[in-house]
Design a protein around this motif. Structure first.
Motif, PDB file in Angstrom:
ATOM      1  N   GLY A   9      -6.407   6.982 -12.258  1.00 32.84           N
ATOM      2  CA  GLY A   9      -7.628   7.759 -12.422  1.00 32.84           C
ATOM      3  C   GLY A   9      -8.867   6.956 -12.765  1.00 32.84           C
ATOM      4  N   ALA A  10      -8.738   5.644 -12.989  1.00 32.49           N
ATOM      5  CA  ALA A  10      -9.920   4.827 -13.266  1.00 32.49           C
ATOM      6  C   ALA A  10     -10.817   4.798 -12.029  1.00 32.49           C
ATOM      7  N   GLN A  11     -12.125   4.773 -12.257  1.00 27.08           N
ATOM      8  CA  GLN A  11     -13.079   4.748 -11.155  1.00 27.08           C
ATOM      9  C   GLN A  11     -14.129   3.675 -11.436  1.00 27.08           C
ATOM     10  N   VAL A  12     -14.292   2.760 -10.508  1.00 30.96           N
ATOM     11  CA  VAL A  12     -15.239   1.674 -10.691  1.00 30.96           C
ATOM     12  C   VAL A  12     -16.158   1.588  -9.479  1.00 30.96           C
ATOM     13  N   GLY A  13     -17.451   1.355  -9.758  1.00 33.49           N
ATOM     14  CA  GLY A  13     -18.403   1.150  -8.681  1.00 33.49           C
ATOM     15  C   GLY A  13     -19.188   2.367  -8.249  1.00 33.49           C
ATOM     16  N   ARG A  14     -19.038   3.510  -8.947  1.00 31.18           N
ATOM     17  CA  ARG A  14     -19.807   4.695  -8.584  1.00 31.18           C
ATOM     18  C   ARG A  14     -21.255   4.515  -9.028  1.00 31.18           C
TER      19      ARG A  14
ATOM     20  N   VAL B 131       0.871  -1.176   0.000  1.00 32.44           N
ATOM     21  CA  VAL B 131       0.000   0.000   0.000  1.00 32.44           C
ATOM     22  C   VAL B 131       0.908   1.226   0.000  1.00 32.44           C
ATOM     23  N   ASP B 132       0.876   1.982  -1.093  1.00 32.38           N
ATOM     24  CA  ASP B 132       1.786   3.111  -1.264  1.00 32.38           C
ATOM     25  C   ASP B 132       1.285   4.366  -0.554  1.00 32.38           C
ATOM     26  N   ALA B 133       2.058   5.426  -0.670  1.00 35.91           N
ATOM     27  CA  ALA B 133       1.818   6.660   0.072  1.00 35.91           C
ATOM     28  C   ALA B 133       0.436   7.245  -0.186  1.00 35.91           C
ATOM     29  N   HIS B 134      -0.217   7.690   0.899  1.00 34.52           N
ATOM     30  CA  HIS B 134      -1.469   8.438   0.863  1.00 34.52           C
ATOM     31  C   HIS B 134      -2.650   7.645   0.294  1.00 34.52           C
ATOM     32  N   ALA B 135      -2.502   6.342   0.167  1.00 28.64           N
ATOM     33  CA  ALA B 135      -3.651   5.519  -0.217  1.00 28.64           C
ATOM     34  C   ALA B 135      -4.607   5.400   0.964  1.00 28.64           C
ATOM     35  N   VAL B 136      -5.883   5.133   0.642  1.00 32.34           N
ATOM     36  CA  VAL B 136      -6.911   4.988   1.688  1.00 32.34           C
ATOM     37  C   VAL B 136      -7.650   3.679   1.448  1.00 32.34           C
ATOM     38  N   VAL B 137      -7.747   2.856   2.495  1.00 32.29           N
ATOM     39  CA  VAL B 137      -8.446   1.574   2.411  1.00 32.29           C
ATOM     40  C   VAL B 137      -9.493   1.550   3.521  1.00 32.29           C
TER      41      VAL B 137
ATOM     42  N   THR C 210      -7.836   4.822  -3.707  1.00 31.31           N
ATOM     43  CA  THR C 210      -8.838   4.661  -2.655  1.00 31.31           C
ATOM     44  C   THR C 210      -9.622   3.372  -2.877  1.00 31.31           C
ATOM     45  N   VAL C 211      -9.795   2.606  -1.800  1.00 32.49           N
ATOM     46  CA  VAL C 211     -10.630   1.407  -1.837  1.00 32.49           C
ATOM     47  C   VAL C 211     -11.745   1.609  -0.818  1.00 32.49           C
ATOM     48  N   GLY C 212     -12.983   1.701  -1.304  1.00 29.85           N
ATOM     49  CA  GLY C 212     -14.108   2.002  -0.443  1.00 29.85           C
ATOM     50  C   GLY C 212     -14.513   0.848   0.451  1.00 29.85           C
ATOM     51  N   ALA C 213     -15.247   1.177   1.488  1.00 28.12           N
ATOM     52  CA  ALA C 213     -15.654   0.206   2.509  1.00 28.12           C
ATOM     53  C   ALA C 213     -16.384  -0.982   1.901  1.00 28.12           C
ATOM     54  N   GLY C 214     -16.100  -2.163   2.428  1.00 30.58           N
ATOM     55  CA  GLY C 214     -16.809  -3.368   2.032  1.00 30.58           C
ATOM     56  C   GLY C 214     -16.397  -3.948   0.701  1.00 30.58           C
ATOM     57  N   SER C 215     -15.398  -3.378   0.038  1.00 32.93           N
ATOM     58  CA  SER C 215     -14.950  -3.905  -1.251  1.00 32.93           C
ATOM     59  C   SER C 215     -14.046  -5.110  -1.061  1.00 32.93           C
TER      60      SER C 215
ATOM     61  N   LEU D 232      -3.825  -1.501  -8.384  1.00 30.36           N
ATOM     62  CA  LEU D 232      -4.445  -0.195  -8.528  1.00 30.36           C
ATOM     63  C   LEU D 232      -3.347   0.837  -8.720  1.00 30.36           C
ATOM     64  N   HIS D 233      -3.310   1.469  -9.868  1.00 31.72           N
ATOM     65  CA  HIS D 233      -2.311   2.491 -10.129  1.00 31.72           C
ATOM     66  C   HIS D 233      -2.717   3.782  -9.399  1.00 31.72           C
ATOM     67  N   PRO D 234      -1.807   4.757  -9.343  1.00 27.08           N
ATOM     68  CA  PRO D 234      -2.070   5.963  -8.548  1.00 27.08           C
ATOM     69  C   PRO D 234      -3.417   6.619  -8.862  1.00 27.08           C
ATOM     70  N   HIS D 235      -4.121   6.964  -7.769  1.00 26.70           N
ATOM     71  CA  HIS D 235      -5.376   7.715  -7.829  1.00 26.70           C
ATOM     72  C   HIS D 235      -6.524   6.941  -8.478  1.00 26.70           C
ATOM     73  N   ALA D 236      -6.379   5.645  -8.635  1.00 23.85           N
ATOM     74  CA  ALA D 236      -7.544   4.836  -9.007  1.00 23.85           C
ATOM     75  C   ALA D 236      -8.505   4.801  -7.825  1.00 23.85           C
ATOM     76  N   VAL D 237      -9.807   4.670  -8.122  1.00 24.68           N
ATOM     77  CA  VAL D 237     -10.827   4.674  -7.064  1.00 24.68           C
ATOM     78  C   VAL D 237     -11.723   3.451  -7.208  1.00 24.68           C
ATOM     79  N   VAL D 238     -11.808   2.683  -6.132  1.00 27.82           N
ATOM     80  CA  VAL D 238     -12.762   1.582  -6.037  1.00 27.82           C
ATOM     81  C   VAL D 238     -13.834   2.022  -5.045  1.00 27.82           C
ATOM     82  N   TYR D 239     -15.038   2.264  -5.538  1.00 29.51           N
ATOM     83  CA  TYR D 239     -16.117   2.712  -4.665  1.00 29.51           C
ATOM     84  C   TYR D 239     -16.555   1.577  -3.727  1.00 29.51           C
ATOM     85  N   PRO D 240     -17.282   1.904  -2.668  1.00 25.08           N
ATOM     86  CA  PRO D 240     -17.676   0.878  -1.690  1.00 25.08           C
ATOM     87  C   PRO D 240     -18.446  -0.293  -2.306  1.00 25.08           C
ATOM     88  N   PHE D 241     -18.208  -1.464  -1.738  1.00 22.82           N
ATOM     89  CA  PHE D 241     -18.927  -2.698  -2.060  1.00 22.82           C
ATOM     90  C   PHE D 241     -18.714  -3.160  -3.501  1.00 22.82           C
TER      91      PHE D 241
END
Length: 362
Positions: free
Chosen positions: A192-197, A135-141, A158-163, A171-180
């Motif tokens: 910059g990819a975003q999945v689950g919104r 888990v690299d710098a400033h990532a959020v899980v 970012t990896v959202g809750a329950g995922s 996950l490359h820098p600033h990719a976002v996995v929304y919750p669940f």
């Protein structure tokens, strides 16, 4: 600074692991012509290759480049084995491009990685983490996340809750996995990819516009890859599912409830509206737009910039706006070209004064 200088690289590869022409021939099962001891450190096209680059000659149209190329060794198609050219060391193979693809991994630069969690990352206490995770710098899980073995969460991702993320997910820098959201093994999300919104779902009411609650999931099966700044929405009343092995290019929009089968290819800037079905092995070209609630059949292809408003049968190629079978589209375009050639003479004819009227007396 030591003052040491290095010659600029002309091709791809990090130059750290040279390989001999003899080794190249052995690895691809080709016939070596020329010096077996020639060392290559990277790959490059014929017109830019240097004496330590491996290049490729797969078609006669590149004969002019081959004649002047400085490449150290060249993968040459069987039918071009005797093509006149400057490179003396050649590896003759049936399919040069396939052979090159098999060798590219040898020259690929490897991004450095250290297992563990960076001190600036934010990891919820309820995260379940497999072996060898990075888990690299400033990532959020978030809370309740499952990270499979050897997952690599890039800086600022970012990896959202329950995922749930499977093994070897990247996950490359600033990719976002929304919750669940659920990602299978070896899924790759580029920067910059975003999945689950939540998708673009709204209902007009007398009191204003109301967002439709999204209760479906977003599921990416094994070996899916999503390009930079692409978006995959979660389902509203159904799941959005991307089938195993499917590859999605940069800047692609996948709307809610879309189902994409196995081993599909979606090129850059394509847009898939809600509840579209893409069946196994289908391909969608760049900037194509697909209306909602339609089906692209097994191994069908939609050409770039097509506008699709109806189902595309399995195995067919459709193109144009509105999209229709490709051969039909080509005939239509050819007819328009012929029509344009007829218009000018008609315009000249209609633009002339009527001689009978002009010459008539009282």
């Amino acid at each position: 600074m030591s003052g040491e200088t290095h010659a600029p690289r002309t091709g791809g590869g990090d130059g750290q692991t040279p390989i001999t022409a003899a080794d190249v021939a052995a690895q691809v099962g080709g016939r070596l012509v020329g010096d077996p001891t020639v060392l290559v450190r990277g790959v490059a096209p014929l017109d830019r290759a240097g004496p330590h680059d491996l290049s490729i000659l797969s078609h006669r149209r590149y004969g002019g480049w081959f004649a002047e190329s400085r490449a150290g060794a060249v993968l040459v198609a069987l039918e071009l084995a005797d093509q006149p050219g400057r490179p003396a060391t050649r590896v003759v193979v049936e399919r040069p491009m396939d052979a090159l693809i098999g060798l590219l991994g040898h020259f690929q630069r490897t991004e450095p990685r250290t297992a563990g969690v960076h001190s600036t990352a934010v990891i919820a206490p309820t995260v379940r983490m497999g072996a060898g995770v990075t888990v690299d710098a400033h990532a959020v899980v978030g809370d309740g996340v499952v990270l499979g073995d050897r997952c690599w969460i890039g800086a600022g991702a970012t990896v959202g809750a329950g995922s749930s993320l499977g093994a070897d997910v990247r996950l490359h820098p600033h990719a976002v996995v929304y919750p669940f959201t659920e990602l299978g093994d070896r899924v790759v999300l580029h920067a910059g990819a975003q999945v689950g919104r939540e998708g673009f779902g709204f209902v007009p009411r007398s009191t204003g516009v109301v967002r439709i609650p999204h209760v479906g999931r977003c599921v990416l099966e094994h070996d899916v890859e999503v390009g930079a700044n692409s978006c995959v929405d979660r389902g509203s009343v159904d799941d959005t599912v991307i089938g195993a092995g499917t590859k999605i290019d940069n800047l692609v929009q996948i709307a809610h409830n879309v189902r994409i089968g196995r081993f599909c290819f979606i090129a850059a800037q394509a847009g898939l509206a809600g509840s579209t079905r893409i069946e196994d092995g289908a391909q969608v070209g760049g900037q194509a737009g697909l209306g909602g609630h339609l089906t692209i059949g097994v191994k069908a292809s939609v050409a770039a910039q097509s506008g699709v408003f109806g189902d595309v049968p399995a195995g067919e190629v459709w193109s144009g706006y509105p999209a229709r079978p490709h051969k039909e589209q080509l005939r239509t375009q050819a007819a328009l070209v012929r029509l344009a050639r007829l218009v000018k003479p008609l315009e000249r004819l209609l633009g002339r004064p009527d001689a009978s009227v002009e010459g008539a007396g009282p």
